[in-house]
Design an enzyme around this catalytic site. Structure first.
Site, mmCIF file in Angstrom:
data_model
loop_
_atom_site.group_PDB
_atom_site.id
_atom_site.type_symbol
_atom_site.label_atom_id
_atom_site.label_comp_id
_atom_site.label_asym_id
_atom_site.label_seq_id
_atom_site.Cartn_x
_atom_site.Cartn_y
_atom_site.Cartn_z
ATOM 1 N NE ARG A 40 0.175 1.224 2.954
ATOM 2 C CZ ARG A 40 1.121 2.312 3.222
ATOM 3 N NH1 ARG A 40 2.056 2.130 3.535
ATOM 4 N NH2 ARG A 40 0.757 4.112 3.529
ATOM 5 N N GLY A 41 -0.098 2.344 -0.148
ATOM 6 C CA GLY A 41 0.965 3.499 -0.303
ATOM 7 C C GLY A 41 1.369 3.808 -1.791
ATOM 8 C CB ALA A 42 0.188 6.925 -3.978
ATOM 9 N NE ARG A 83 -6.194 0.810 -1.774
ATOM 10 C CZ ARG A 83 -5.001 1.368 -0.890
ATOM 11 N NH1 ARG A 83 -4.137 1.352 -0.292
ATOM 12 N NH2 ARG A 83 -6.607 2.408 0.158
ATOM 13 C CD GLN A 190 -3.223 2.621 6.688
ATOM 14 O OE1 GLN A 190 -3.982 3.275 7.733
ATOM 15 N NE2 GLN A 190 -3.926 2.426 5.349
ATOM 16 C CG ASP A 231 -3.224 7.464 -1.558
ATOM 17 O OD1 ASP A 231 -3.209 8.311 -0.096
ATOM 18 O OD2 ASP A 231 -3.294 6.970 -2.004
ATOM 19 C CG ASN A 241 -2.392 11.452 2.560
ATOM 20 O OD1 ASN A 241 -2.194 10.232 1.682
ATOM 21 N ND2 ASN A 241 -1.876 11.681 3.734
ATOM 22 C CE LYS A 242 -5.000 5.841 4.468
ATOM 23 N NZ LYS A 242 -6.303 4.532 3.688
HETATM 24 O O1 MRU Z 1 -4.725 3.102 2.261
HETATM 25 P P1 MRU Z 1 -2.740 3.665 2.128
HETATM 26 O O2 MRU Z 1 -2.432 2.955 3.264
HETATM 27 O O3 MRU Z 1 -2.286 2.756 1.142
HETATM 28 O O4 MRU Z 1 -3.172 4.994 2.290
HETATM 29 C C1 MRU Z 1 -1.667 5.858 1.537
HETATM 30 C C2 MRU Z 1 -1.541 6.924 2.034
HETATM 31 O O5 MRU Z 1 -2.163 7.807 2.388
HETATM 32 C C3 MRU Z 1 -0.375 7.746 1.690
HETATM 33 O O6 MRU Z 1 -0.712 9.153 2.944
HETATM 34 C C4 MRU Z 1 -0.316 8.206 0.389
HETATM 35 O O7 MRU Z 1 -0.376 7.045 -0.475
HETATM 36 C C5 MRU Z 1 1.175 8.444 0.583
HETATM 37 S S1 MRU Z 1 2.583 7.460 -0.008
HETATM 38 C C6 MRU Z 1 4.325 8.270 -0.338
#
Ligand code: MRU
Length: 343
Positions: A40-42, A83, A190, A231, A241-242
Site C-alpha cells: 500500500r501507499g500510492a 484501488r 498505518q 494519493d 490523502n489518507k
Molecule cells: O490506504 P493506504 O495505506 O494505501 O494510504 C496511503 C496514504 O494515504 C499515503 O499517505 C499516500 O499513499 C502517500 S504514500 C507515499
C-alpha cells in the site's frame, strides 16, 4: 524480481509483528496484494502494478501482437480498479501499456524482458524522486523542526526512502530534525504499525500518538509542521490523502502551522482540475467495526451498526502551504497550481 518470474513483496498487513515476504508469480496475486493492502501507499502500488504487468506479459508470451496488446490492456484495467484513488497506479499501468504497445511485435520472451526493464525504471525513478523531494522538503523547514506525520508515507509506501518520511530522513541527515510525532491512523493503523516501525528501525526519534492527540500537541506548541504524502493531487493543489489529513490541515491552520505535502510527479493528476474530480475509495465496514492486528481481529462495535469508511479525504489547496515534488515546490495556499511545474 529474480529471473523476472517472481515479484517479492513485504506483506505490510503483518507488520510490525512479522516480517514476511510473499513471492508472487501471477499478476492476479499482485492485484490481490494491492487490493488487500499487503502492499500500500500510492507510489508503492504503482510500482507493484508495473511488476504485476510484467508477470501478465509472461502469461501472454504465446500471443500474437494484437492479442498481446489487448490482453495486456485488460490486465492493466483490472489492476487499475483495485484501488481507485491513488493515481500512481493508473499512471504506472498507462506507462507499461505504452511500452507494451511499442514492443508488441517482438517474441514473447523479449517483450517480458523489455517490460521488466520498464518496471525497474519506474521503481528506480521513484526512489530518486523521493530523495530529491526529501532534499527540497527539508530545505523548506527550519532547524529543530518537530514534524507531525499521518499514515505511512515512508520507504514502505514508495520505491524506497519515502515521500513525507523522505523529508524526515533528509532533515535528520542535515541535523535539522527535532521530534517526529506519528498519528496511529485509524482505522488500519498505518501510522502505528508501519511509520513507527520504519522510523524506529532507522533510529529516528518517533513518538506515537492516537489521532485525537494532534490538537493537544499543537496547542502545547510541540509541533512545528505537518508533513504528509498524497494519493492524488489535483491541478489546483487540492490533496487527496489518507482519511484524517483534512482534519490535520484544519488544525494546522488554526495553530498557524505549515502543512507540507511531499509526493512524486506520478501522484499529480492534471486532468483533475480540483479535488471534486478525485474518486474516493470506500472500504468495508469491518475495518471500522473491528480492530485488527495481523491475523487477530477483535469486534469492537455492536453487530449491525451502520458505518461510513472512506479511505481518503481531500484537503483544499488553501490549507496547503507547500506541495513538494521532484520537479520543484508549489505553494497552493498562495494560488500557485501544479501545472506551473509541467515540463
Ligand atoms: O490506504 P493506504 O495505506 O494505501 O494510504 C496511503 C496514504 O494515504 C499515503 O499517505 C499516500 O499513499 C502517500 S504514500 C507515499
Amino acid at each position: 524480481m529474480p529471473g523476472d518470474r517472481v515479484v517479492c513483496l513485504l506483506d505490510q498487513r503483518l507488520l510490525p509483528r512479522a516480517e514476511h515476504y510473499e513471492l508472487l508469480s501471477r499478476w492476479e496475486q499482485v492485484a490481490e496484494a494491492i487490493q488487500t493492502l499487503a502492499v500500500r501507499g500510492a507510489p508503492a502500488i504503482g510500482i507493484a502494478a508495473a511488476y504485476g504487468l510484467v508477470l501478465g506479459a509472461g502469461a501472454l508470451a504465446e500471443k500474437d501482437a494484437a492479442a498481446f496488446v489487448a490482453g495486456f490492456r485488460e490486465i492493466g484495467e483490472t489492476l487499475r480498479k483495485t484501488r481507485p484513488t491513488a493515481v500512481n497506479l493508473a499512471w504506472a499501468a498507462q506507462r507499461m501499456e505504452t511500452a507494451a504497445a511499442a514492443i508488441a511485435g517482438q517474441p514473447g520472451a523479449a517483450r517480458t524482458l523489455a517490460l521488466a526493464k520498464e518496471a525497474r525504471a519506474i521503481h528506480a525513478e521513484d526512489v530518486a524522486a523521493c530523495r530529491r523531494m526529501g532534499q527540497l522538503g527539508a530545505d523548506l523547514l527550519p532547524s529543530g523542526v518537530n514534524v507531525l506525520t499521518h499514515c505511512n508515507a515512508g520507504a514502505l509506501a514508495t520505491g524506497g526512502y519515502g515521500s513525507a518520511l523522505g523529508v524526515v530522513r533528509a532533515l535528520r541527515s542535515a541535523h535539522k530534525l527535532g521530534r517526529v510525532f506519528a498519528t496511529e491512523t485509524r482505522p488500519l493503523l498505518q501510522g502505528a504499525r508501519l511509520t513507527a516501525w520504519e522510523l524506529m528501525r532507522d533510529g529516528v526519534n518517533v513518538t506515537l500518538v492516537a489521532d485525537s492527540v494532534a490538537a493537544t500537541l499543537m496547542q502545547r506548541g510541540e509541533v512545528s509542521a505537518v508533513v504528509v504524502g498524497a494519493d492524488r493531487l489535483a491541478r489546483n493543489g487540492d490533496v487527496a490523502n489518507k482519511i484524517g489529513t483534512y482534519s490535520l490541515a484544519c488544525l494546522a491552520a488554526a495553530h498557524n502551522l505549515p502543512l507540507v505535502v511531499a509526493a512524486p510527479w506520478s501522484t499529480v493528476d492534471l486532468e483533475a482540475a480540483t479535488g471534486d474530480a478525485i474518486p474516493i475509495e470506500m472500504r468495508t465496514s469491518d475495518e471500522v467495526t473491528h480492530v485488527r492486528v495481523g491475523d487477530d481481529s477483535v469486534h469492537s462495535a455492536p453487530d449491525g451498526v451502520r458505518t461510513f469508511n472512506p479511505a481518503f479525504d481531500v484537503t483544499p489547496a488553501r490549507l496547503v502551504h507547500a506541495i513538494v515534488t521532484e520537479r520543484g515546490v508549489v505553494r497552493p495556499s498562495k494560488g500557485e497550481t501544479l501545472d506551473s511545474l509541467k515540463p
